[in-house]
Scaffold this motif. Structure first.
Motif, PDB file in Angstrom:
ATOM      1  N   ARG A   1       1.669  19.963  -9.369  1.00  0.00           N
ATOM      2  CA  ARG A   1       1.091  19.927 -10.144  1.00  0.00           C
ATOM      3  C   ARG A   1      -0.043  19.592  -9.978  1.00  0.00           C
ATOM      4  O   ARG A   1      -0.234  18.534  -9.128  1.00  0.00           O
ATOM      5  CB  ARG A   1       1.378  18.967 -11.141  1.00  0.00           C
ATOM      6  N   PRO A   2      -1.149  20.168  -8.466  1.00  0.00           N
ATOM      7  CA  PRO A   2      -1.887  19.865  -7.763  1.00  0.00           C
ATOM      8  C   PRO A   2      -2.869  18.975  -8.441  1.00  0.00           C
ATOM      9  O   PRO A   2      -3.345  17.442  -6.765  1.00  0.00           O
ATOM     10  CB  PRO A   2      -2.816  21.034  -7.401  1.00  0.00           C
ATOM     11  N   ASP A   3      -3.141  18.797  -9.006  1.00  0.00           N
ATOM     12  CA  ASP A   3      -3.546  17.609 -10.069  1.00  0.00           C
ATOM     13  C   ASP A   3      -3.398  16.023 -10.029  1.00  0.00           C
ATOM     14  O   ASP A   3      -4.302  15.497  -9.335  1.00  0.00           O
ATOM     15  CB  ASP A   3      -4.390  17.420 -10.826  1.00  0.00           C
ATOM     16  N   THR A   4      -2.078  16.230  -9.607  1.00  0.00           N
ATOM     17  CA  THR A   4      -1.261  14.830  -9.105  1.00  0.00           C
ATOM     18  C   THR A   4      -1.506  14.595  -7.617  1.00  0.00           C
ATOM     19  O   THR A   4      -0.797  13.428  -7.472  1.00  0.00           O
ATOM     20  CB  THR A   4       0.049  14.935  -9.409  1.00  0.00           C
TER      21      THR A   4
ATOM     22  N   MET B   1       0.733  -1.051   0.159  1.00  0.00           N
ATOM     23  CA  MET B   1       0.291  -0.322   0.447  1.00  0.00           C
ATOM     24  C   MET B   1       0.615   0.901  -0.010  1.00  0.00           C
ATOM     25  O   MET B   1       1.728   1.221   0.784  1.00  0.00           O
ATOM     26  CB  MET B   1      -1.120  -0.381   1.444  1.00  0.00           C
ATOM     27  N   GLY B   2       0.692   1.858  -1.109  1.00  0.00           N
ATOM     28  CA  GLY B   2       1.328   3.802  -0.740  1.00  0.00           C
ATOM     29  C   GLY B   2       0.674   4.262  -0.498  1.00  0.00           C
ATOM     30  O   GLY B   2      -0.199   4.364   0.775  1.00  0.00           O
ATOM     31  N   THR B   3       1.226   5.322   0.027  1.00  0.00           N
ATOM     32  CA  THR B   3       1.496   6.840  -0.003  1.00  0.00           C
ATOM     33  C   THR B   3       1.044   7.907  -1.456  1.00  0.00           C
ATOM     34  O   THR B   3       1.871   7.817  -1.887  1.00  0.00           O
ATOM     35  CB  THR B   3       1.970   7.685   1.115  1.00  0.00           C
ATOM     36  N   ASN B   4      -0.315   8.908  -1.014  1.00  0.00           N
ATOM     37  CA  ASN B   4      -0.257   9.560  -2.042  1.00  0.00           C
ATOM     38  C   ASN B   4       0.668  10.726  -1.933  1.00  0.00           C
ATOM     39  O   ASN B   4       1.025  11.185  -0.897  1.00  0.00           O
ATOM     40  CB  ASN B   4      -2.204  10.132  -2.437  1.00  0.00           C
ATOM     41  N   LEU B   5       0.721  11.697  -2.686  1.00  0.00           N
ATOM     42  CA  LEU B   5       1.301  12.961  -3.003  1.00  0.00           C
ATOM     43  C   LEU B   5       0.970  13.877  -1.793  1.00  0.00           C
ATOM     44  O   LEU B   5       2.235  13.989  -1.580  1.00  0.00           O
ATOM     45  CB  LEU B   5       1.891  13.086  -4.421  1.00  0.00           C
ATOM     46  N   ALA B   6      -0.350  14.143  -1.948  1.00  0.00           N
ATOM     47  CA  ALA B   6      -0.504  14.988  -1.134  1.00  0.00           C
ATOM     48  C   ALA B   6       0.094  14.935  -0.031  1.00  0.00           C
ATOM     49  O   ALA B   6       0.428  16.174   0.752  1.00  0.00           O
ATOM     50  CB  ALA B   6      -2.211  15.231  -1.461  1.00  0.00           C
ATOM     51  N   THR B   7       0.408  13.909   0.179  1.00  0.00           N
ATOM     52  CA  THR B   7       0.211  13.065   2.091  1.00  0.00           C
ATOM     53  C   THR B   7       2.180  13.501   2.126  1.00  0.00           C
ATOM     54  O   THR B   7       2.123  14.059   3.333  1.00  0.00           O
ATOM     55  CB  THR B   7      -0.203  11.866   2.640  1.00  0.00           C
ATOM     56  N   LEU B   8       2.144  13.159   0.751  1.00  0.00           N
ATOM     57  CA  LEU B   8       3.737  13.316   0.819  1.00  0.00           C
ATOM     58  C   LEU B   8       4.283  14.350   1.342  1.00  0.00           C
ATOM     59  O   LEU B   8       5.234  14.946   1.771  1.00  0.00           O
ATOM     60  CB  LEU B   8       4.651  12.916   0.074  1.00  0.00           C
ATOM     61  N   ALA B   9       3.665  15.331   0.476  1.00  0.00           N
ATOM     62  CA  ALA B   9       4.071  16.839   0.226  1.00  0.00           C
ATOM     63  C   ALA B   9       3.818  17.197   1.862  1.00  0.00           C
ATOM     64  O   ALA B   9       4.850  17.973   2.099  1.00  0.00           O
ATOM     65  CB  ALA B   9       3.403  17.653  -0.895  1.00  0.00           C
ATOM     66  N   GLU B  10       2.860  16.967   2.333  1.00  0.00           N
ATOM     67  CA  GLU B  10       2.133  18.123   3.396  1.00  0.00           C
ATOM     68  C   GLU B  10       3.545  17.325   4.711  1.00  0.00           C
ATOM     69  O   GLU B  10       3.605  18.009   5.326  1.00  0.00           O
ATOM     70  CB  GLU B  10       0.344  17.337   4.166  1.00  0.00           C
ATOM     71  N   LEU B  11       4.306  16.301   4.671  1.00  0.00           N
ATOM     72  CA  LEU B  11       4.479  15.646   6.007  1.00  0.00           C
ATOM     73  C   LEU B  11       5.903  16.776   5.473  1.00  0.00           C
ATOM     74  O   LEU B  11       6.890  16.055   6.604  1.00  0.00           O
ATOM     75  CB  LEU B  11       5.081  13.945   5.255  1.00  0.00           C
ATOM     76  N   VAL B  12       5.799  16.352   4.432  1.00  0.00           N
ATOM     77  CA  VAL B  12       8.290  17.023   4.348  1.00  0.00           C
ATOM     78  C   VAL B  12       7.703  18.798   3.873  1.00  0.00           C
ATOM     79  O   VAL B  12       8.977  19.687   4.148  1.00  0.00           O
ATOM     80  CB  VAL B  12       8.484  16.751   3.207  1.00  0.00           C
ATOM     81  N   GLY B  13       6.414  19.428   4.021  1.00  0.00           N
ATOM     82  CA  GLY B  13       6.392  20.740   3.590  1.00  0.00           C
ATOM     83  C   GLY B  13       7.043  21.001   2.339  1.00  0.00           C
ATOM     84  O   GLY B  13       7.049  22.219   2.722  1.00  0.00           O
TER      85      GLY B  13
ATOM     86  N   GLY C   1       7.223   8.381 -11.578  1.00  0.00           N
ATOM     87  CA  GLY C   1       5.847   8.629 -11.234  1.00  0.00           C
ATOM     88  C   GLY C   1       6.073  10.044 -10.825  1.00  0.00           C
ATOM     89  O   GLY C   1       5.636  11.159 -10.575  1.00  0.00           O
ATOM     90  N   ALA C   2       6.965  10.445 -10.144  1.00  0.00           N
ATOM     91  CA  ALA C   2       7.202  11.261  -9.097  1.00  0.00           C
ATOM     92  C   ALA C   2       8.634  12.048  -8.544  1.00  0.00           C
ATOM     93  O   ALA C   2       9.469  11.324  -8.334  1.00  0.00           O
ATOM     94  CB  ALA C   2       6.356  12.073  -8.109  1.00  0.00           C
ATOM     95  N   VAL C   3       8.610  13.633  -8.574  1.00  0.00           N
ATOM     96  CA  VAL C   3       9.791  14.054  -8.307  1.00  0.00           C
ATOM     97  C   VAL C   3      10.205  14.897  -7.475  1.00  0.00           C
ATOM     98  O   VAL C   3       9.659  15.675  -7.187  1.00  0.00           O
ATOM     99  CB  VAL C   3      10.626  14.541  -9.237  1.00  0.00           C
TER     100      VAL C   3
END
Length: 67
Positions: A18-21, A1-13, A58-60
């Motif tokens: 591209r918010p749609d990702t 099970m993965g984590t979504n990009l929005a959650t990762l971005a929030e965790l690291v500030g 998929g993300a950088v």
């Protein structure tokens, strides 16, 4: 099970360029050359930027100021 990009971005500030990702699920982290579509990678050196077009990541994650 993965984590979504929005959650990762929030965790690291961080922020999503591209918010749609934000709902994209990230399954693992990998190097630029090894990353696949469900992976996140790090571009920490401007000298490696040319490798990004060859990556299948998929993300950088990039430091502020790179974008």
């Amino acid at each position: 099970m993965g984590t979504n990009l929005a959650t990762l971005a929030e965790l690291v500030g961080g922020r999503l360029v591209r918010p749609d990702t934000g709902s994209m699920q990230v399954e693992a982290a990998a190097t630029l050359s090894d990353a696949g579509p469900a992976d996140i990678t790090l571009l920490d050196n401007p000298d490696k930027a040319q490798r990004l077009s060859q990556s299948r990541a998929g993300a950088v994650v990039v430091p502020a100021g790179f974008v």
